[in-house]
Design an enzyme around this catalytic site. Structure first.
Site, short mmCIF file in Angstrom:
data_model
loop_
_atom_site.label_atom_id
_atom_site.label_comp_id
_atom_site.label_asym_id
_atom_site.label_seq_id
_atom_site.Cartn_x
_atom_site.Cartn_y
_atom_site.Cartn_z
N VAL A 20 73.13 23.34 58.02
CA VAL A 20 74.36 23.77 57.33
C VAL A 20 74.04 24.77 56.21
O VAL A 20 74.76 25.77 56.03
CB VAL A 20 75.12 22.55 56.76
CG1 VAL A 20 76.46 23.00 56.19
CG2 VAL A 20 75.33 21.48 57.83
N LYS A 112 79.26 13.42 53.63
CA LYS A 112 80.25 12.33 53.78
C LYS A 112 79.69 10.99 53.34
O LYS A 112 80.41 10.14 52.80
CB LYS A 112 80.77 12.24 55.21
CG LYS A 112 79.71 12.04 56.28
CD LYS A 112 79.36 13.33 56.97
CE LYS A 112 78.24 13.16 57.96
NZ LYS A 112 77.95 14.37 58.71
N ILE A 143 86.73 21.65 61.51
CA ILE A 143 88.18 21.44 61.53
C ILE A 143 88.69 21.34 60.08
O ILE A 143 88.19 20.50 59.33
CB ILE A 143 88.55 20.15 62.28
CG1 ILE A 143 88.04 20.18 63.72
CG2 ILE A 143 90.06 19.93 62.26
CD1 ILE A 143 88.28 18.88 64.50
N GLY A 194 68.84 16.63 70.60
CA GLY A 194 68.88 16.76 69.14
C GLY A 194 70.24 16.42 68.55
O GLY A 194 70.55 16.81 67.42
N GLU A 197 71.55 11.67 64.74
CA GLU A 197 71.07 11.69 63.36
C GLU A 197 69.66 11.08 63.34
O GLU A 197 69.28 10.34 64.26
CB GLU A 197 71.98 10.82 62.47
CG GLU A 197 73.43 11.26 62.44
CD GLU A 197 73.73 12.28 61.34
OE1 GLU A 197 72.88 12.49 60.47
OE2 GLU A 197 74.83 12.86 61.38
N ASP A 208 78.72 6.90 60.53
CA ASP A 208 79.03 8.28 60.15
C ASP A 208 80.54 8.55 60.27
O ASP A 208 81.18 9.08 59.36
CB ASP A 208 78.24 9.24 61.06
CG ASP A 208 78.73 10.66 60.99
OD1 ASP A 208 78.36 11.36 60.03
OD2 ASP A 208 79.48 11.08 61.90
N LYS A 212 83.71 9.20 57.34
CA LYS A 212 84.74 10.26 57.39
C LYS A 212 86.13 9.66 57.32
O LYS A 212 87.02 10.17 56.62
CB LYS A 212 84.56 11.07 58.69
CG LYS A 212 83.23 11.81 58.75
CD LYS A 212 82.92 12.33 60.15
CE LYS A 212 81.57 13.01 60.21
NZ LYS A 212 81.09 13.27 61.57
N GLY A 309 77.44 21.34 63.72
CA GLY A 309 76.75 22.58 64.11
C GLY A 309 76.76 23.58 62.98
O GLY A 309 77.57 23.50 62.05
#
Ligand code: NAP
Ligand code: HSE
Length: 433
Positions: A20, A112, A143, A194, A197, A208, A212, A309
């Site tokens: 990121v 998060k 999003i 890949g 996590e 995860d 969120k 991504g």
């Protein structure tokens, strides 16, 4: 008439130069003109931070100061925004965000896990310091769901928030179905690709996605983030048989998050659910995310896109950066932190239909025995299908009318006494959309 004085460039300090972080560097470099045109000022990177300075990072970082310590980066007086893209819910990320707020920086993060555990305290600290924390990238990657909820739907009392928010789980479930492969094999595939996590249980255990959901619930219902109240169940026990049989009954299995305020408190769950195969959620394939928002005035909104991504997540980071550059200053969870209420967790979930799969022995009166158990538990059958017997048993699928998980569990406890059921019965909630 003289033109207004141009604002100085907004200076970023980026901590974390992985997927990121590098994606964010690339957007700042590629779209400098577009960003300046849209915000009326430049956005530039002053300093960056990661652990290993020698790593090849697929971006030109030569113009930026380098820090190895994220707290030192956060405290620099030549940055305006501390962009935290390291991850982890304790340690460096938390320390550095606290240091950034204390030294007058705004914060943008994709973390998060950190916000699910410490979001309320950090929001309080940000407001006390007159700073903002923004976290569009933390939920559903590219999003723009935080913006939609906080701004676009600000005039609505929210009824329900739900969605598929972990792309890895959706990849595993849809790949099991399309390739007819068992869970373990597709899990291994996901590892090789890949997708998982570092701790895969964060994905397949629903943690995860639960992080969120807890963040969305806070904004939607004006409550303090309550991740520990999210009912979590992962996808590890979903079999290819269930995926196939649910399909026969017109459903798909999804790891679905649902948050809604009920008369008995805030219901938050991230569990495998059945959804109608033809619904937008049912049709969601691969690693894509989908969030469904329901407000009293707007009705239902469906957002769909890449949940992870480099490009999609960095796009969300930049949305927050551009907001700050434009002077948009919102509270962390859509209202002042001091006005967020403690969430009372709902002890019982809203009633729903359930899908059940039983392996029934080939004995006279077997069906009558199991329907009697369901009847005694107060469960009414909506649809039922029995398949042919193999050597020992026959699969029986049941879709119930609305009932509670307690009633289902009561029935499951009584079923062995009928002596006509082979193995463990399966029961999965059907979410009404
Ligand atoms: P990543 O590829 O593993 O990169 C993490 C970066 O942080 C690395 O550059 C690492 O340095 C640096 N780092 C870690 N600990 C550090 C420390 N103590 N001090 C200094 N630097 C440190 O992670 P990522 O996938 O980009 O994820 C970053 C954040 O975004 C996480 O919070 C994640 O949950 C969130 N997120 C990721 C995605 C996604 O698609 N990847 C989507 C949504 C949200 P080195 O490179 O030197 O090891
Ligand atoms: N592990 C996450 C997923 C990455 O699979 O969706 C983005 O949060």
């Amino acid at each position: 008439m003289s033109s207004p004085q141009a604002l100085p460039p907004l200076r970023l300090g980026i901590a974390g130069l992985g997927t990121v972080g590098i994606g964010t560097v690339k957007i700042v470099q590629r779209h400098a003109d577009l960003i300046a045109a849209r915000t009326g000022r430049g956005v530039e990177i002053t300093a960056v931070c990661a652990r290993d300075k020698t790593k090849n990072r697929d971006a030109d970082l030569s113009g930026y100061a380098w820090e190895t310590d994220a707290v030192a980066l956060a405290k620099r007086d030549d940055i305006d925004i501390f962009v935290e893209l390291m991850g982890g819910h304790e340690g460096a990320a938390k320390d550095a965000i606290e240091a950034a707020l204390a030294t007058g920086k705004d914060v943008v993060t994709a973390n998060k896990a950190l916000l699910a555990h410490h979001g309320h305290a950090l929001a309080v600290a940000a407001e006390a310091a007159g700073r903002v924390i923004r976290f569009e990238a933390a939920v559903a990657g590219g999003i723009p769901v935080i913006k939609t909820l906080t701004e676009g739907l600000a005039g609505n009392a929210m009824r329900r928030v739900m969605g598929v928010m972990n792309g890895t789980c959706n990849y595993i479930l849809t790949r099991m179905e399309s390739a007819g492969l068992p869970y373990d094999q597709v899990f291994e595939e996901a590892r090789q690709l890949g997708y998982l996590e570092a701790d895969p249980n964060l994905d397949v255990g629903g943690i995860d996605a639960g992080h969120k959901l807890a963040l969305l619930a806070s904004i939607a219902f004006g409550t303090k983030v309550a991740f520990s109240d999210v009912v979590l169940e992962g996808i590890g026990r979903i079999s290819i048989d269930d995926i196939r049989r649910a399909g026969d009954m017109g459903y798909k299995i999804k790891l679905l998050g649902v948050a809604q305020m009920t008369g008995r408190g805030l219901e938050q769950r991230m569990t495998p659910c059945l959804v109608p195969a033809g619904s937008p959620l049912g049709q969601l394939q691969g690693g894509t995310n989908m969030v469904v928002l329901e407000g009293d005035s707007v009705g239902q909104i469906v957002l769909r896109g890449a949940g992870a991504g480099e490009g999609p997540t960095a796009s969300a980071v930049m949305s927050d950066v551009l907001d700050i550059a434009r002077g948009t200053r919102l509270t962390t969870f859509g209202q002042p932190a001091a006005t967020l209420k403690d969430a009372t967790p709902a002890q019982v979930t809203v009633a729903a239909p359930y899908y059940m799969r039983l392996e029934l022995l080939d004995k006279p009166g077997a069906l009558a025995k199991i329907t009697a158990v369901l009847g005694d538990a107060g469960i009414s059958i909506s649809r039922m299908r029995q398949y042919g017997h193999d050597d020992t048993s026959a699969p029986v699928l049941i879709v119930t009318h609305k009932t509670t998980r307690d009633a289902i569990d009561f029935a499951i406890e009584k079923l062995p006494a009928t002596a006509v059921v082979n193995g463990d019965p399966v029961a999965i909630r059907i979410e009404e959309l």
